[in-house]
Design an enzyme around this catalytic site. Structure first.
Site, PDB file in Angstrom:
ATOM      1  N   ASP A  13       0.798  -1.224   0.000  1.00 35.58           N
ATOM      2  CA  ASP A  13       0.000   0.000   0.000  1.00 35.58           C
ATOM      3  C   ASP A  13       0.833   1.279   0.000  1.00 35.58           C
ATOM      4  O   ASP A  13       0.417   2.305   0.548  1.00 35.58           O
ATOM      5  CB  ASP A  13      -0.988   0.015   1.193  1.00 35.58           C
ATOM      6  CG  ASP A  13      -1.874  -1.204   1.207  1.00 35.58           C
ATOM      7  OD1 ASP A  13      -2.199  -1.692   0.111  1.00 35.58           O
ATOM      8  OD2 ASP A  13      -2.234  -1.678   2.305  1.00 35.58           O
ATOM      9  N   LYS A  16       1.729   2.169  -5.116  1.00 38.59           N
ATOM     10  CA  LYS A  16       2.255   1.614  -6.380  1.00 38.59           C
ATOM     11  C   LYS A  16       1.329   1.917  -7.560  1.00 38.59           C
ATOM     12  O   LYS A  16       1.779   2.333  -8.626  1.00 38.59           O
ATOM     13  CB  LYS A  16       2.433   0.081  -6.253  1.00 38.59           C
ATOM     14  CG  LYS A  16       3.437  -0.322  -5.172  1.00 38.59           C
ATOM     15  CD  LYS A  16       3.504  -1.819  -4.982  1.00 38.59           C
ATOM     16  CE  LYS A  16       2.266  -2.421  -4.325  1.00 38.59           C
ATOM     17  NZ  LYS A  16       2.042  -2.007  -2.924  1.00 38.59           N
ATOM     18  N   GLY A  40      -4.571  -4.297  -3.831  1.00 38.47           N
ATOM     19  CA  GLY A  40      -5.556  -3.256  -4.124  1.00 38.47           C
ATOM     20  C   GLY A  40      -4.775  -2.015  -4.485  1.00 38.47           C
ATOM     21  O   GLY A  40      -4.147  -1.398  -3.624  1.00 38.47           O
ATOM     22  N   HIS A  41      -4.729  -1.690  -5.777  1.00 36.10           N
ATOM     23  CA  HIS A  41      -3.926  -0.560  -6.250  1.00 36.10           C
ATOM     24  C   HIS A  41      -4.847   0.575  -6.686  1.00 36.10           C
ATOM     25  O   HIS A  41      -5.644   0.419  -7.606  1.00 36.10           O
ATOM     26  CB  HIS A  41      -3.025  -1.000  -7.416  1.00 36.10           C
ATOM     27  CG  HIS A  41      -1.990  -2.009  -7.011  1.00 36.10           C
ATOM     28  ND1 HIS A  41      -1.070  -2.530  -7.876  1.00 36.10           N
ATOM     29  CD2 HIS A  41      -1.723  -2.574  -5.804  1.00 36.10           C
ATOM     30  CE1 HIS A  41      -0.277  -3.375  -7.217  1.00 36.10           C
ATOM     31  NE2 HIS A  41      -0.666  -3.437  -5.963  1.00 36.10           N
ATOM     32  N   GLN A 222       1.959  -6.064  -3.236  1.00 38.37           N
ATOM     33  CA  GLN A 222       2.371  -6.176  -1.832  1.00 38.37           C
ATOM     34  C   GLN A 222       3.642  -5.338  -1.608  1.00 38.37           C
ATOM     35  O   GLN A 222       3.838  -4.365  -2.302  1.00 38.37           O
ATOM     36  CB  GLN A 222       2.597  -7.644  -1.419  1.00 38.37           C
ATOM     37  CG  GLN A 222       1.315  -8.466  -1.321  1.00 38.37           C
ATOM     38  CD  GLN A 222       0.758  -8.931  -2.652  1.00 38.37           C
ATOM     39  OE1 GLN A 222       1.431  -9.593  -3.412  1.00 38.37           O
ATOM     40  NE2 GLN A 222      -0.479  -8.573  -2.936  1.00 38.37           N
TER      41      GLN A 222
HETATM   42  P1  GDP Z   1      -0.819   0.361  -3.521  1.00 37.07           P
HETATM   43  O1  GDP Z   1      -1.389  -0.941  -3.061  1.00 37.07           O
HETATM   44  O2  GDP Z   1       0.658   0.440  -3.287  1.00 37.07           O
HETATM   45  O3  GDP Z   1      -1.166   0.699  -4.935  1.00 37.07           O
HETATM   46  O4  GDP Z   1      -1.459   1.491  -2.598  1.00 37.07           O
HETATM   47  P2  GDP Z   1      -3.019   1.621  -2.171  1.00 37.07           P
HETATM   48  O5  GDP Z   1      -3.780   2.093  -3.330  1.00 37.07           O
HETATM   49  O6  GDP Z   1      -3.469   0.384  -1.499  1.00 37.07           O
HETATM   50  O7  GDP Z   1      -2.916   2.693  -1.026  1.00 37.07           O
HETATM   51  C1  GDP Z   1      -2.374   3.954  -1.235  1.00 37.07           C
HETATM   52  C2  GDP Z   1      -3.448   5.010  -0.899  1.00 37.07           C
HETATM   53  O8  GDP Z   1      -2.842   6.273  -0.778  1.00 37.07           O
HETATM   54  C3  GDP Z   1      -4.490   5.148  -1.979  1.00 37.07           C
HETATM   55  O9  GDP Z   1      -5.716   5.518  -1.374  1.00 37.07           O
HETATM   56  C4  GDP Z   1      -3.947   6.294  -2.831  1.00 37.07           C
HETATM   57  O10 GDP Z   1      -4.972   6.980  -3.524  1.00 37.07           O
HETATM   58  C5  GDP Z   1      -3.324   7.152  -1.788  1.00 37.07           C
HETATM   59  N1  GDP Z   1      -2.132   7.913  -2.197  1.00 37.07           N
HETATM   60  C6  GDP Z   1      -1.152   7.575  -3.064  1.00 37.07           C
HETATM   61  N2  GDP Z   1      -0.181   8.500  -3.070  1.00 37.07           N
HETATM   62  C7  GDP Z   1      -0.541   9.454  -2.182  1.00 37.07           C
HETATM   63  C8  GDP Z   1       0.072  10.672  -1.707  1.00 37.07           C
HETATM   64  O11 GDP Z   1       1.159  11.043  -2.086  1.00 37.07           O
HETATM   65  N3  GDP Z   1      -0.617  11.380  -0.747  1.00 37.07           N
HETATM   66  C9  GDP Z   1      -1.831  10.979  -0.283  1.00 37.07           C
HETATM   67  N4  GDP Z   1      -2.415  11.720   0.648  1.00 37.07           N
HETATM   68  N5  GDP Z   1      -2.427   9.842  -0.719  1.00 37.07           N
HETATM   69  C10 GDP Z   1      -1.796   9.092  -1.633  1.00 37.07           C
HETATM   70  P1  IMO Z   2      -0.939  -4.187  -2.253  1.00 37.41           P
HETATM   71  O1  IMO Z   2      -0.466  -4.730  -3.589  1.00 37.41           O
HETATM   72  C1  IMO Z   2      -1.017  -4.665   2.065  1.00 37.41           C
HETATM   73  C2  IMO Z   2      -1.030  -8.745   3.623  1.00 37.41           C
HETATM   74  C3  IMO Z   2      -2.277  -9.226   4.333  1.00 37.41           C
HETATM   75  C4  IMO Z   2      -1.683 -10.221   5.305  1.00 37.41           C
HETATM   76  C5  IMO Z   2      -0.555 -10.849   4.502  1.00 37.41           C
HETATM   77  C6  IMO Z   2      -0.922 -12.148   3.826  1.00 37.41           C
HETATM   78  O2  IMO Z   2      -2.235  -3.493  -2.319  1.00 37.41           O
HETATM   79  O3  IMO Z   2       0.152  -3.410  -1.612  1.00 37.41           O
HETATM   80  P2  IMO Z   2      -2.469 -12.862   1.787  1.00 37.41           P
HETATM   81  O4  IMO Z   2      -3.860 -12.484   1.439  1.00 37.41           O
HETATM   82  O5  IMO Z   2      -1.457 -12.491   0.766  1.00 37.41           O
HETATM   83  O6  IMO Z   2      -2.338 -14.284   2.212  1.00 37.41           O
HETATM   84  O7  IMO Z   2      -2.133 -12.008   3.115  1.00 37.41           O
HETATM   85  O8  IMO Z   2      -0.207  -9.899   3.500  1.00 37.41           O
HETATM   86  N1  IMO Z   2      -1.252  -8.227   2.264  1.00 37.41           N
HETATM   87  C7  IMO Z   2      -1.195  -6.933   1.932  1.00 37.41           C
HETATM   88  N2  IMO Z   2      -1.029  -5.839   2.710  1.00 37.41           N
HETATM   89  N3  IMO Z   2      -1.113  -4.525   0.739  1.00 37.41           N
HETATM   90  C8  IMO Z   2      -1.254  -5.603  -0.059  1.00 37.41           C
HETATM   91  O9  IMO Z   2      -1.222  -5.533  -1.409  1.00 37.41           O
HETATM   92  C9  IMO Z   2      -1.343  -6.885   0.535  1.00 37.41           C
HETATM   93  N4  IMO Z   2      -1.509  -8.142   0.071  1.00 37.41           N
HETATM   94  C10 IMO Z   2      -1.433  -8.955   1.133  1.00 37.41           C
HETATM   95  O10 IMO Z   2      -2.934  -8.169   4.973  1.00 37.41           O
HETATM   96  O11 IMO Z   2      -1.103  -9.546   6.389  1.00 37.41           O
HETATM   97 MG    MG Z   3      -2.937  -1.635  -1.807  1.00 34.15          MG
END
Ligand code: GDP
Ligand code: IMO
Ligand code: MG
Length: 421
Positions: A13, A16, A40-41, A222
């Site tokens: 998270d 990415k 979840g991107h 991840q």
């Molecule tokens: P990912 O799994 O690495 O793609 O990240 P996620 O989408 O799960 O979580 C990142 C969250 O932070 C999302 O809600 C993005 O919209 C948000 N986000 C990304 N970059 C920034 C930033 O620079 N500032 C803020 N405030 N939010 C951001």
């Molecule tokens: P993105 O790509 C954050 C965590 C789960 C759990 C562990 C194992 O959005 O960054 P799994 O379902 O893979 O067996 O879970 O890994 N986890 C993540 N945490 N971002 C993710 O993906 C994750 N994918 C798995 O919360 O602790």
């Molecule tokens: Mg994510």
């Protein structure tokens, strides 16, 4: 070199999805190499917010080829939902999405096994996203799995029934009560819908692109601290999330890898169980969660929050061979008088300035350096020259410690809120 890799350096998270979307115009191909719908991107632009789970984050750009590589595990049901949501936004998914025949399939009983395994672990549970990731990779390495290419075989149904039977036996041994039939019809509907997609031998396709000097961006899922080998085992996911995973998950030789973009948040978050040395179980952690809207993009769970952890970051930079750092979400720290950065760990009175073997069973006391915060809101900033002095100092301090340049700073969720340095 044709292939750049972009991956998370913490527990996932890191942002990415957003950064892949920003960088995509420089590439011809975006390819996912591991993980599955546990990811979840999030992408935001022109007022639209979209969360992708299996489909690469280049999908919103026209003319880009999006490849789901052999290292990914695919849930046909989730994939269909994702495709439908994209079609509703007028994205021509079928023309731009290519799926490796060697990618493994998540079947409904994999998800049940995930739930049964977590229930059996009780307090020791991993905190899995319950998407069936672990059991599917277990079948892959156990040489029992079903692959996308099997959908094209005349005996696909028989192969499915055989695997399902094995799973039902395991569930019976685990005394796990379930209604296994519930998802079966939806699964087969999703399989039928999948037949309309482009199944490819992605390793050949990608190597052809490399020959033609087309630029490829490999999108990690991840984060490195969730890597099956180098993460905080056993509280990890079941794939290699690190840069080496791009080679095995796409069939690309190491010599073709150019840049390795490592993304990190200006602080740390973790969702699920497992060690988190700099976790803040107090009002500061709560303030970061609120300001950063730190709730899971896949499960909606609140993310645990804490200060930036340099020993962990130095470790993941080393393992991945990071050439360029990308910092996200420093805007969330706006308003803190003091920002802490963990520089070392104290375990049983001994100081460690590196990431030690056992962070799971050790009681770790983080040693912090305090840096001055900034009051100015970073979100409207579009040029480096407009950064507040204390934020500039924070960047310089991190670059000196991490010995890698921070080449991109993200100051908000929108595409436009990105500063390339
Ligand atoms: P990912 O799994 O690495 O793609 O990240 P996620 O989408 O799960 O979580 C990142 C969250 O932070 C999302 O809600 C993005 O919209 C948000 N986000 C990304 N970059 C920034 C930033 O620079 N500032 C803020 N405030 N939010 C951001
Ligand atoms: P993105 O790509 C954050 C965590 C789960 C759990 C562990 C194992 O959005 O960054 P799994 O379902 O893979 O067996 O879970 O890994 N986890 C993540 N945490 N971002 C993710 O993906 C994750 N994918 C798995 O919360 O602790
Ligand atoms: Mg994510």
């Amino acid at each position: 070199m044709s292939v750049d890799v972009l991956l998370g350096l913490q527990w996932g998270d890191e942002g990415k999805g957003k950064i892949v979307d920003v960088l995509t115009p420089k590439y011809k191909v975006v390819a996912r190499f591991q993980g599955g719908p546990n990811a979840g991107h999030t992408l935001e632009f022109e007022g639209i917010k979209h969360v992708l789970h299996t489909i690469p984050s280049g999908i919103f750009h026209k003319e880009i080829e999006n490849i789901v590589g052999n290292g990914v595990v695919i849930d046909p049901i989730t994939l269909q939902k994702e495709i439908k949501a994209l079609i509703a936004l007028n994205v021509d998914v079928n023309a731009h999405l290519f799926i490796s025949r060697k990618a493994h399939l998540i079947i409904p009983t994999h998800r049940l096994l995930d739930a049964a395994s977590e229930a059996g672990k009780g307090k020791e549970k991993i905190g899995s996203t319950l998407r069936g990731i672990g059991p599917t990779y277990m079948d892959k390495t156990g040489r029992n799995g079903l692959r996308v290419g099997d959908i094209e075989a005349s005996d696909f149904k028989e192969r499915y029934v055989k695997l399902r039977y094995k799973h039902l036996e395991l569930l019976r041994q685990m005394n796990y009560e379930h209604t296994a039939e519930a998802d079966e019809a939806i699964f087969f509907e999703a399989i039928e819908a999948m037949r309309k997609l482009n199944f490819v031998d992605s390793e050949h396709l990608l190597n052809q692109h490399i020959k033609e000097k087309k630029q490829i961006l490999a999108e990690g899922a991840q984060g490195s601290l969730l890597d099956i080998d180098f993460g905080s085992y056993p509280f990890v996911t079941s794939s290699n999330t690190i840069s080496a995973g791009a080679c095995t998950g796409l069939g690309i030789a190491p010599g073709h890898i150019g840049k390795v973009y490592g993304i990190f948040k200006a602080y740390c978050t973790r969702v699920g169980s497992g060690p988190f040395p700099t976790e803040l179980n107090d009002e500061t952690g709560e303030a970061i969660r609120k300001a950063g809207n730190e709730f899971g993009a896949t499960t909606g769970r609140p993310r645990r929050c804490g200060w930036l952890d340099l020993p962990a970051l130095k470790y993941t930079i080393m393992i991945n061979g990071v050439t360029d750092l990308i910092m996200t979400k420093p805007d969330v720290l706006c308003g803190f008088d003091i920002i802490k950065v963990c520089t070392a760990y104290k375990i049983d009175g001994k100081v460690y300035d590196y990431f030690p073997y056992d962070i799971v069973n050790s009681i770790i006391e983080p040693i912090y350096k305090e840096v001055k915060g900034w009051k100015q809101d970073l979100m409207p900033v579009r040029a480096e020259k407009d950064f507040p002095v204390n934020f500039k100092n924070y960047i310089s301090y991190l670059e000196k410690e991490l010995e890698v340049p921070i080449s991109i700073v993200s100051v908000g969720p929108d595409r436009k809120q990105t500063i390339i340095r």
